[in-house]
Design an enzyme around this catalytic site. Structure first.
Site, PDB file in Angstrom:
ATOM      1  CG  HIS A  35      -1.982   1.028   1.214  1.00 43.31           C
ATOM      2  ND1 HIS A  35      -3.160   0.854   0.508  1.00 43.31           N
ATOM      3  CD2 HIS A  35      -2.075   2.243   1.822  1.00 43.31           C
ATOM      4  CE1 HIS A  35      -3.939   1.912   0.688  1.00 43.31           C
ATOM      5  NE2 HIS A  35      -3.293   2.776   1.472  1.00 43.31           N
ATOM      6  CG  MET A  39      -0.897  11.503   2.118  1.00 40.38           C
ATOM      7  SD  MET A  39      -0.879  11.394   3.930  1.00 40.38           S
ATOM      8  CE  MET A  39       0.864  11.100   4.229  1.00 40.38           C
ATOM      9  CG  HIS A  68      -5.125   5.748  -0.250  1.00 39.64           C
ATOM     10  ND1 HIS A  68      -5.118   5.765   1.134  1.00 39.64           N
ATOM     11  CD2 HIS A  68      -6.184   6.500  -0.620  1.00 39.64           C
ATOM     12  CE1 HIS A  68      -6.120   6.493   1.567  1.00 39.64           C
ATOM     13  NE2 HIS A  68      -6.777   6.963   0.529  1.00 39.64           N
ATOM     14  CG  MET A  70      -5.198  10.044   1.162  1.00 42.34           C
ATOM     15  SD  MET A  70      -4.683   9.688   2.861  1.00 42.34           S
ATOM     16  CE  MET A  70      -3.182   8.755   2.525  1.00 42.34           C
ATOM     17  CG  MET A 139     -10.049   6.853   4.353  1.00 40.29           C
ATOM     18  SD  MET A 139      -8.397   6.111   4.249  1.00 40.29           S
ATOM     19  CE  MET A 139      -7.597   6.769   5.725  1.00 40.29           C
TER      20      MET A 139
END
Length: 234
Positions: A35, A39, A68, A70, A139
């Protein structure tokens, strides 16, 4: 779609001076996914890393790279991350101006498409895009920082999402959970319907191989109980 169960360790908690070595430890331990939290300092306060890190990881591992995002307007980064070697590209529904279009773009790039929901985001945002989604990420903490405690209210949300997916005709669509998952909370989320487990601190603090093995053992127990197939990819 065959139900799958996975551990996806988050490198946000890794020692970046030893990142390659730690990835090899996980791969040797049989961990199938990795993962990668991206960000931008806008959608969430911290800044992490970008596609350069994925480019450096891709040649040294065969693990499934679960990225992922963000970030604000993640559609801008789809092509770069596809070229870098990402396998799954998960975007936040809250960050997408045109979620349906972004999901189409991700698939056109050759990646799998995931949608992530913050704790306060209702499940209804998925109503008209489930046919374009390969995974939903719930989340279980507010995004941005590692080491947070699991939000107990998210157990009901995971359970409600699994029910919603069954009713919509997607009973085995993977539900990934991210935030506060460790040996004390993993059974709770698995029993609620989660099947892909993100863990950061719980993997990278201490003996990485043992930590990963302990978590995967819990996942295998659920796989057997739920007749899942951990050998199948999405």
């Amino acid at each position: 779609m065959t139900k799958i169960y996975r551990l996806s360790p988050s490198i946000l908690s890794a020692d970046f001076s030893r990142l390659g070595d730690q990835i090899h430890i996980l791969e040797d331990a049989g961990t199938p996914w990795l993962h990668i939290d991206v960000m931008d300092g806008q959608f969430v306060p911290p800044v992490s890393f970008g596609d350069v890190v994925i480019r450096s990881i891709r040649p040294v591992t065969k693990m499934f790279l679960d990225v992922h995002l963000m970030v604000t307007e993640p559609d801008r980064f789809v092509d770069d991350y596809a070229k870098a070697g990402a396998d799954m590209f998960t975007v936040h529904a809250e960050a997408c101006r045109h979620l349906d279009r972004t999901l189409q773009h991700i698939h056109e790039s050759g990646m799998k498409a995931g949608v992530s929901l913050n704790p306060a985001t209702p499940l209804s945002v998925l109503d008209y895009v489930l046919d374009k989604v390969d995974m939903v990420l719930v989340m279980t903490v507010n995004p941005g920082y590692g080491g947070q405690k699991y939000l107990p209210s998210m157990t009901a949300k995971i359970r409600d999402l699994r029910r919603k997916l069954k009713e919509a005709g997607y009973p085995d669509l993977p539900i990934e959970v991210d935030g506060g998952i460790n040996l004390s909370t993993i059974d709770t989320v698995l029993d609620a319907g989660a099947s892909v487990i993100v863990a950061g601190s719980a993997v990278f603090r201490g003996d990485i191989a043992k930590n990963a093995a302990d978590l995967m053992e819990r996942i295998r127990e659920k796989e057997i109980d739920g007749n899942g197939a951990a050998g199948e990819e999405i």
